[in-house]
Design a protein around this motif. Structure first.
Motif, PDB file in Angstrom:
ATOM      1  N   GLY A   1       0.792  -1.215   0.000  1.00 55.22           N
ATOM      2  CA  GLY A   1       0.000   0.000   0.000  1.00 55.22           C
ATOM      3  C   GLY A   1       0.830   1.274   0.000  1.00 55.22           C
ATOM      4  O   GLY A   1       0.294   2.363   0.213  1.00 55.22           O
ATOM      5  N   GLY A   2       2.149   1.137  -0.224  1.00 50.97           N
ATOM      6  CA  GLY A   2       2.989   2.331  -0.298  1.00 50.97           C
ATOM      7  C   GLY A   2       3.429   2.887   1.039  1.00 50.97           C
ATOM      8  O   GLY A   2       3.873   4.024   1.111  1.00 50.97           O
ATOM      9  N   GLY A   3       3.332   2.091   2.088  1.00 52.46           N
ATOM     10  CA  GLY A   3       3.755   2.552   3.405  1.00 52.46           C
ATOM     11  C   GLY A   3       5.144   2.059   3.758  1.00 52.46           C
ATOM     12  O   GLY A   3       5.882   1.534   2.909  1.00 52.46           O
ATOM     13  N   CYS A   4       5.496   2.220   5.019  1.00 52.17           N
ATOM     14  CA  CYS A   4       6.844   1.877   5.464  1.00 52.17           C
ATOM     15  C   CYS A   4       6.789   1.409   6.913  1.00 52.17           C
ATOM     16  O   CYS A   4       6.096   2.007   7.747  1.00 52.17           O
ATOM     17  CB  CYS A   4       7.780   3.079   5.331  1.00 52.17           C
ATOM     18  SG  CYS A   4       9.435   2.792   5.995  1.00 52.17           S
ATOM     19  N   LEU A   5       7.532   0.333   7.226  1.00 57.31           N
ATOM     20  CA  LEU A   5       7.718  -0.136   8.596  1.00 57.31           C
ATOM     21  C   LEU A   5       9.037   0.436   9.115  1.00 57.31           C
ATOM     22  O   LEU A   5      10.081   0.273   8.483  1.00 57.31           O
ATOM     23  CB  LEU A   5       7.749  -1.668   8.643  1.00 57.31           C
ATOM     24  CG  LEU A   5       8.228  -2.290   9.962  1.00 57.31           C
ATOM     25  CD1 LEU A   5       7.244  -2.004  11.083  1.00 57.31           C
ATOM     26  CD2 LEU A   5       8.450  -3.799   9.807  1.00 57.31           C
ATOM     27  N   LEU A   6       8.981   1.114  10.257  1.00 56.56           N
ATOM     28  CA  LEU A   6      10.172   1.709  10.862  1.00 56.56           C
ATOM     29  C   LEU A   6      10.418   1.021  12.203  1.00 56.56           C
ATOM     30  O   LEU A   6       9.502   0.913  13.032  1.00 56.56           O
ATOM     31  CB  LEU A   6       9.971   3.211  11.077  1.00 56.56           C
ATOM     32  CG  LEU A   6      11.239   4.057  11.279  1.00 56.56           C
ATOM     33  CD1 LEU A   6      12.051   4.066   9.998  1.00 56.56           C
ATOM     34  CD2 LEU A   6      10.862   5.482  11.644  1.00 56.56           C
ATOM     35  N   ALA A   7      11.648   0.535  12.419  1.00 56.12           N
ATOM     36  CA  ALA A   7      11.986  -0.171  13.658  1.00 56.12           C
ATOM     37  C   ALA A   7      13.316   0.335  14.189  1.00 56.12           C
ATOM     38  O   ALA A   7      14.189   0.740  13.420  1.00 56.12           O
ATOM     39  CB  ALA A   7      12.045  -1.679  13.421  1.00 56.12           C
ATOM     40  N   VAL A   8      13.464   0.310  15.525  1.00 62.11           N
ATOM     41  CA  VAL A   8      14.674   0.787  16.201  1.00 62.11           C
ATOM     42  C   VAL A   8      15.199  -0.315  17.102  1.00 62.11           C
ATOM     43  O   VAL A   8      14.425  -1.009  17.787  1.00 62.11           O
ATOM     44  CB  VAL A   8      14.380   2.052  17.036  1.00 62.11           C
ATOM     45  CG1 VAL A   8      15.600   2.455  17.857  1.00 62.11           C
ATOM     46  CG2 VAL A   8      13.966   3.198  16.134  1.00 62.11           C
ATOM     47  N   SER A   9      16.519  -0.495  17.121  1.00 62.69           N
ATOM     48  CA  SER A   9      17.180  -1.454  18.008  1.00 62.69           C
ATOM     49  C   SER A   9      18.301  -0.753  18.758  1.00 62.69           C
ATOM     50  O   SER A   9      19.065   0.015  18.165  1.00 62.69           O
ATOM     51  CB  SER A   9      17.753  -2.626  17.214  1.00 62.69           C
ATOM     52  OG  SER A   9      18.528  -3.474  18.063  1.00 62.69           O
ATOM     53  N   GLU A  10      18.384  -1.018  20.071  1.00 60.10           N
ATOM     54  CA  GLU A  10      19.467  -0.466  20.881  1.00 60.10           C
ATOM     55  C   GLU A  10      20.589  -1.471  21.102  1.00 60.10           C
ATOM     56  O   GLU A  10      21.520  -1.202  21.859  1.00 60.10           O
ATOM     57  CB  GLU A  10      18.910   0.002  22.234  1.00 60.10           C
ATOM     58  CG  GLU A  10      17.943   1.153  22.126  1.00 60.10           C
ATOM     59  CD  GLU A  10      17.533   1.687  23.480  1.00 60.10           C
ATOM     60  OE1 GLU A  10      18.036   1.171  24.504  1.00 60.10           O
ATOM     61  OE2 GLU A  10      16.694   2.612  23.527  1.00 60.10           O
ATOM     62  N   HIS A  11      20.497  -2.645  20.459  1.00 62.57           N
ATOM     63  CA  HIS A  11      21.573  -3.633  20.587  1.00 62.57           C
ATOM     64  C   HIS A  11      22.835  -3.080  19.928  1.00 62.57           C
ATOM     65  O   HIS A  11      22.774  -2.500  18.838  1.00 62.57           O
ATOM     66  CB  HIS A  11      21.157  -4.947  19.925  1.00 62.57           C
ATOM     67  CG  HIS A  11      22.058  -6.086  20.269  1.00 62.57           C
ATOM     68  ND1 HIS A  11      23.259  -6.303  19.632  1.00 62.57           N
ATOM     69  CD2 HIS A  11      21.952  -7.063  21.211  1.00 62.57           C
ATOM     70  CE1 HIS A  11      23.855  -7.371  20.150  1.00 62.57           C
ATOM     71  NE2 HIS A  11      23.073  -7.856  21.112  1.00 62.57           N
ATOM     72  N   PRO A  12      23.990  -3.228  20.572  1.00 67.17           N
ATOM     73  CA  PRO A  12      25.227  -2.654  19.988  1.00 67.17           C
ATOM     74  C   PRO A  12      25.495  -3.110  18.565  1.00 67.17           C
ATOM     75  O   PRO A  12      26.041  -2.348  17.764  1.00 67.17           O
ATOM     76  CB  PRO A  12      26.326  -3.129  20.954  1.00 67.17           C
ATOM     77  CG  PRO A  12      25.619  -3.369  22.254  1.00 67.17           C
ATOM     78  CD  PRO A  12      24.244  -3.846  21.888  1.00 67.17           C
TER      79      PRO A  12
END
Length: 810
Positions: A127-138
């Motif tokens: 559908g033209g969207g985006c998944l954004l994810a964040v990781s704090e693992h070194p």
């Protein structure tokens, strides 16, 4: 052979795939999207996951997120689709983006990023969207993390906004508000709740807002204004006016939906009658009492204590904690009960000084509640992380304290035995959270300004008092606790030549930053005039003229005492200030009742008479400001008598304890400054002689003859030639390079012989850097420096005194 670690990672990917398949389509589209995103937290090690899709104008808007608040990573609600943000790049190219901390720091949005390292992933969704994810693992997202994120992105289905079918009426209790125009469609029940008929409503949200109780309007506006509301569900209770009787309580539940494809952003939800959910006067009275207590709370600690007093006993809670949100950490301000044993072991491990603090990410459930921004309640038996479960094993309530569109803290309320949360309690908690959030924001602003003014004043006061010859001095300063009223009081102890000491205390009119600044100017001026060697009346007169020349509307009071530590005598000058209070060695006290001058900055040609004091070893001099002795209940004379009595019954051997005891009952609606000095007398009194040098051709020889006679009388036989050389050089320099009278002073104390020559020129003698062989002068100061243990110059009454000390080998 596949290693056990690789097998475990493969199993993780398979579990993620299985978990996503078990999410049935029977769920609401938004609930299913949330469940899908939660798998990124479970299987990919992400701390935040969110979905962006096309919104209004040229924006990619956040439609749903899970994990810790996005603001911890500087992420926005929306990004331009044509910009350089990762979500925009993924939408244009259709390829995933994996960024490490270095690449993030070099990006276009790096200025918004907080300190600390984290990795970011952006993947395309249908559908033209985006998944954004964040990781704090070194190490960031490893191979299996990326595989799990890819599965999550493939499972994402962006929910379709709830559109009202054209021509259809909304359900009876529903509304649909267009955020760009303020036009709102409402069901018939909502109009009835507001007391309007179909023909009386013009379709404008302002019409409905005008019928609400004015006190509830700010919180209601924070919901219906798009700039103040993030994506997600919101719940709020407010009151509407009635033709007769008390206002009616209504409850609003709403969700902000992003726009797109020419559609504006919309707020959709329901409004219902909340009157039957409230227990009547009792809950209203509790909220009113809390509001009154918070109105008087000036600091963050005051706000926290008011909330504890208003909620813990009425709710029969076993423990309650309030914490501020500072960056990504919760810093606790109040715990009740305060004993560490009453709180979970994980909290005790984070104990720092008085209270614990911990990262928000260590408690995901709490982080989710803060992200939602509304009260969350978990009954007994709910599966929570240990740090929260042990706070309320019988039930836990978390109240995000929000104001101005952001969460500034949280309140945790816990019960040990199973607790039933009724509708009335939920309403009380929601109202209390809103009040506390607003008060916390005010307290933050107050604390910041109060600390700024207090820091200014602390920098202007002496850091430490000097060691005195033949005496001990201590000082205390208590800033007011009433609002921002800090600034006017000061004290100082100034060592002067010939074993004199100046004691100064004063008070500038007013209590603000301007008073603090003027106080610093007056303290500096008095110190400068004193060091110049002027008598007390001249010092105070100069300060008076300076204050008048500053053209300020403020005036100042001052008491200046010049103590001769050798003779045990003193002269003091009062400029509209309290007199000194004396405690004699036998315990008797005295308050001198002699005239003083007007306050500084009032009369240009004012007289400041000097008054004498006689001191015996053991006498204590007390100087204070009116904050210690004046109150609404007693005048200054009574306060001075009380101060004198406190000195009389004290033990002057411990002067610091005396000062603390005198301040024990000080009122805190005014600044208080207190300066105490105990005169002990010199263990060894210096021997002094002086000689007025005549300007005759043989003046230096006469000075040497006077010095030799003095040395014989004092039985000084060591370093005679050195002393005579120094006398000859200093007297000759004064006669050659200055005009006016010249005086020679000789002092003997503690095996050191001091030669001082005073003249009327303020110019300090300059030591030459180089002298040629043919030069006939310029070596005097070099000789004095070479044969003396120390030498220097001090200002004295418009001139200067050049001195040198010679150590005697006795």
């Amino acid at each position: 052979m596949v290693s056990e670690g690789a097998e475990g990672r493969r199993a993780r990917t398979l579990r993620a795939e299985l978990a996503l398949k078990t999410l049935t389509t029977d769920l609401d589209s938004r609930e299913r999207l949330r469940r899908v995103l939660e798998q990124a937290l479970v299987f990919a090690g992400a701390t935040f996951a969110g979905v962006y899709t096309s919104g209004e104008a040229d924006l990619l808007c956040l439609v749903e997120s899970v994990g810790v608040p996005r603001t911890l990573y500087g992420l926005r609600d929306g990004y331009p689709a044509s910009g350089g943000a990762p979500v925009a790049e993924v939408r244009r190219t259709g390829h995933p983006v994996w960024l490490d901390p270095g690449e993030l720091a070099a990006g276009c949005d790096s200025r918004r990023l907080p300190t600390g390292e984290f990795h970011l992933a952006a993947l395309p969704v249908r559908g033209g969207g985006c998944l954004l994810a964040v990781s704090e693992h070194p190490a960031g997202f490893d191979t299996d993390d990326r595989a799990c994120l890819t599965l999550v992105a493939e499972a994402v289905a962006i929910p379709v906004p709830d559109e009202a079918v054209a021509g259809e009426e909304l359900p009876a209790g529903s509304f649909d508000l267009a955020m760009d125009t303020g036009r709102v469609e409402v069901g018939g029940d909502i109009l009835t709740l507001f007391g309007l008929g179909p023909d009386d409503f013009d379709g404008k949200v302002e019409t409905l807002l005008g019928l609400t109780v004015p006190e509830d309007l700010p919180s209601l506006m924070s919901v219906v204004e798009a700039d103040h509301m993030a994506i997600g569900d919101r719940e709020l209770e407010f009151r509407v006016l009635q033709p007769s009787g008390p206002p009616k309580w209504l409850r609003l539940r709403g969700r902000l939906l992003p726009g797109g494809d020419g559609r504006p952003a919309r707020l959709v939800g329901t409004v219902g009658d909340a009157s039957q959910l409230r227990s009547g006067v009792n809950d209203v009275a509790r909220v009113q009492r809390l509001a009154a207590a918070l109105a008087m709370a000036g600091t963050v600690r005051d706000v926290s204590q008011a909330v504890v007093a208003a909620l813990r006993k009425p709710l029969r809670a076993d423990r309650i904690a309030l914490a501020e949100l500072e960056g990504d950490r919760l810093v606790v301000t109040v715990l009740d009960p305060p004993e560490p044993e009453s709180w979970p072991e994980l909290w005790r491990q984070e104990w720092r000084s008085e209270w614990p603090d911990a990262p928000v990410r260590t408690m995901p459930t709490l982080a989710a509640a803060l992200r939602e921004g509304r009260a969350a309640i978990w009954p007994a038996g709910t599966d929570l992380e240990p740090a929260l479960a042990e706070v309320g094993p019988g039930g836990l309530a978390v109240l995000p304290l929000s104001a101005g569109g952001r969460v500034s803290g949280a309140c945790l309320i816990g019960w040990d035995t199973p607790h039933v949360f009724g509708p009335d309690e939920r309403a009380l908690l929601t109202a209390s959270a809103g009040l506390a959030g607003q008060a916390l924001m005010r307290a933050h602003a107050f604390d910041a300004e109060h600390e700024l003014v207090g820091m200014l004043q602390r920098q202007l006061l002496p850091r430490r008092l000097p060691k005195l010859p033949g005496g001990v001095a201590v000082a205390r300063y208590l800033p007011t606790t009433a609002g921002l009223e800090v600034g006017g009081d000061w004290y100082d102890v100034i060592p002067l030549p010939d074993n004199h000491v100046a004691l100064v205390i004063g008070d500038v009119q007013g209590h603000n930053a301007g008073a603090a600044t003027l106080m610093g100017q007056m303290r500096t001026a008095l110190r400068a005039y004193a060091v110049e060697g002027h008598p007390p009346d001249v010092v105070v007169s100069h300060a008076n003229r300076l204050l008048i020349d500053l053209e300020t509307d403020l005036f100042a009071t001052c008491c200046y005492v010049d103590v001769d530590m050798e003779e045990g005598s003193a002269w003091y000058v009062r400029a509209g200030h309290l007199p000194p209070v004396l405690r004699h060695p036998d315990g008797g006290t005295e308050i001198p009742d002699l005239d003083g001058g007007p306050p500084l900055g009032v009369v240009t040609q004012a007289e400041f008479p000097m008054s004498p004091l006689r001191l015996q070893p053991g006498t204590v001099i007390a100087l204070t400001t009116d904050g210690l002795v004046e109150s609404k209940e007693a005048d200054i004379d009574e306060g001075l008598d009380r101060l004198a009595h406190g000195l009389a019954v004290s033990d002057p051997a411990h002067l610091g304890l005396v000062a603390d005891a005198l301040l024990g009952n000080a009122r805190r609606d005014d600044d208080v400054a207190l300066l105490l000095m105990r005169y002990d007398g010199l263990a060894t009194r210096p021997r002094r002689e002086n000689w007025t040098v005549w300007r005759v051709p043989e003046a230096a020889r006469h000075a040497r003859r006077f010095t030799k006679r003095t040395l014989r009388v004092w039985d000084v036989t060591e370093e005679v030639d050195t002393i005579l050389l120094v006398v000859s050089e200093l007297v000759t320099n004064a006669l050659v390079h200055t005009d006016g009278p010249v005086r020679l002073d000789l002092t003997l104390v503690n095996h050191r012989f001091r030669v001082a020559v005073a003249d009327s020129s303020p110019r300090t003698p300059v030591k030459p850097t180089s002298i040629g062989w043919e030069a006939t002068g310029g070596r005097g100061i070099l000789l004095v420096e070479a044969v003396s243990a120390a030498w220097g110059t001090v200002p004295v009454s418009g001139g200067k005194q050049v001195w040198a000390e010679i150590a005697l080998d006795r």
